[in-house]
Design an enzyme around this catalytic site. Structure first.
Site, short mmCIF file in Angstrom:
data_model
loop_
_atom_site.label_atom_id
_atom_site.label_comp_id
_atom_site.label_asym_id
_atom_site.label_seq_id
_atom_site.Cartn_x
_atom_site.Cartn_y
_atom_site.Cartn_z
N PRO A 49 46.21 48.44 45.88
CG PRO A 49 47.58 48.14 44.04
CD PRO A 49 46.90 47.38 45.13
CG ASN A 50 46.41 53.25 42.68
OD1 ASN A 50 47.05 54.25 43.00
ND2 ASN A 50 46.90 52.31 41.90
NE ARG B 15 42.08 54.01 40.84
CZ ARG B 15 42.17 52.69 40.94
NH1 ARG B 15 41.65 52.07 41.99
NH2 ARG B 15 42.77 52.00 40.01
CE1 TYR C 242 38.16 50.98 39.59
CE2 TYR C 242 39.26 52.99 38.91
CZ TYR C 242 39.18 51.61 38.91
OH TYR C 242 40.11 50.86 38.23
CG ASN D 253 39.17 45.55 44.66
OD1 ASN D 253 40.03 45.25 43.82
ND2 ASN D 253 38.28 46.50 44.47
CB ALA E 77 46.96 47.30 39.70
CD GLU F 186 39.06 38.00 41.51
OE1 GLU F 186 38.94 36.76 41.36
OE2 GLU F 186 39.65 38.75 40.69
CG HIS G 133 37.77 43.06 40.41
ND1 HIS G 133 39.01 43.53 40.77
CD2 HIS G 133 37.89 41.72 40.28
CE1 HIS G 133 39.84 42.51 40.84
NE2 HIS G 133 39.19 41.39 40.55
NE ARG H 1 38.38 49.79 33.75
CZ ARG H 1 39.06 50.14 34.85
NH1 ARG H 1 38.81 49.53 36.01
NH2 ARG H 1 39.98 51.08 34.80
C1 DQA Z 1 39.66 47.19 40.36
C2 DQA Z 1 39.93 46.88 38.90
C3 DQA Z 1 41.42 46.79 38.62
O1 DQA Z 1 41.64 46.51 37.24
C4 DQA Z 1 42.08 48.12 38.93
O2 DQA Z 1 43.48 48.01 38.75
C5 DQA Z 1 41.75 48.62 40.28
C6 DQA Z 1 40.41 48.44 40.82
C7 DQA Z 1 38.17 47.40 40.65
O3 DQA Z 1 37.81 47.38 41.82
O4 DQA Z 1 37.40 47.63 39.72
O5 DQA Z 1 42.57 49.27 40.92
O6 DQA Z 1 40.09 46.07 41.15
#
Ligand code: DQA
Length: 146
Positions: free
Chosen positions: A10-11, A18, A23, A74, A77, A98, A100, A107
């Protein structure tokens, strides 16, 4: 050749606008291009997808499990919240990397726990969108990486 599946949660479709301080300014379409260019350079084929619907990610993970595919995930959240995503990751038979974009460990505390990590063969954190390139180069490496 099995296609590497790249799944984004998501997002992540909002990349570029964003929270660019966290990011970066690379957009989601730019990220897809980066993944496709890297894959072609290292001799892989990729399918790159993003969803804001958890059930859709679960279905993609089930399909990857059935295909025995390697996955770059990825989960955004859902990484920190979803037992369902963990249970789907547990079914994978290929490698799971995985990724990120941000350094989640620098964070908020709620980002320090990952339901995905126990099922991952490798974890790439805090390298920005370059983490996807590193993941694909890793997966293209020798079988000793398996
Ligand atoms: C994320 C880190 C997560 O904590 C966050 O909720 C994201 C992006 C990252 O790519 O840094 O949406 O996975």
């Amino acid at each position: 050749m099995t296609t590497v599946q790249i799944f984004n949660g998501p997002n992540l479709n909002r990349l570029g606008t964003r929270e660019p301080g966290i990011y970066g300014t690379t957009t989601y379409p730019d990220l897809v291009s980066l993944c496709r260019e890297t894959a072609s350079r290292v001799g892989l084929t990729v399918q790159v997808r993003q969803t804001n619907a958890e059930h859709e990610l679960l279905e993609w993970l089930h399909q990857a499990a059935d295909a025995g595919a390697d996955v770059v995930l990825n989960a955004a959240a859902w990484t920190h919240t979803s037992v369902a995503v963990a249970d789907a990751c547990a079914q994978l038979r290929g490698r799971l990397v995985e990724v990120h974009i941000s350094n989640v460990y620098a964070r908020e505390a709620f980002r320090h726990h990952s339901y995905v990590s126990p099922h991952a063969s490798a974890i790439i954190v805090g390298c920005g969108v370059d983490g996807y390139r590193l993941a694909l180069e890793h997966l293209a490496g020798s079988p000793q990486n398996r």
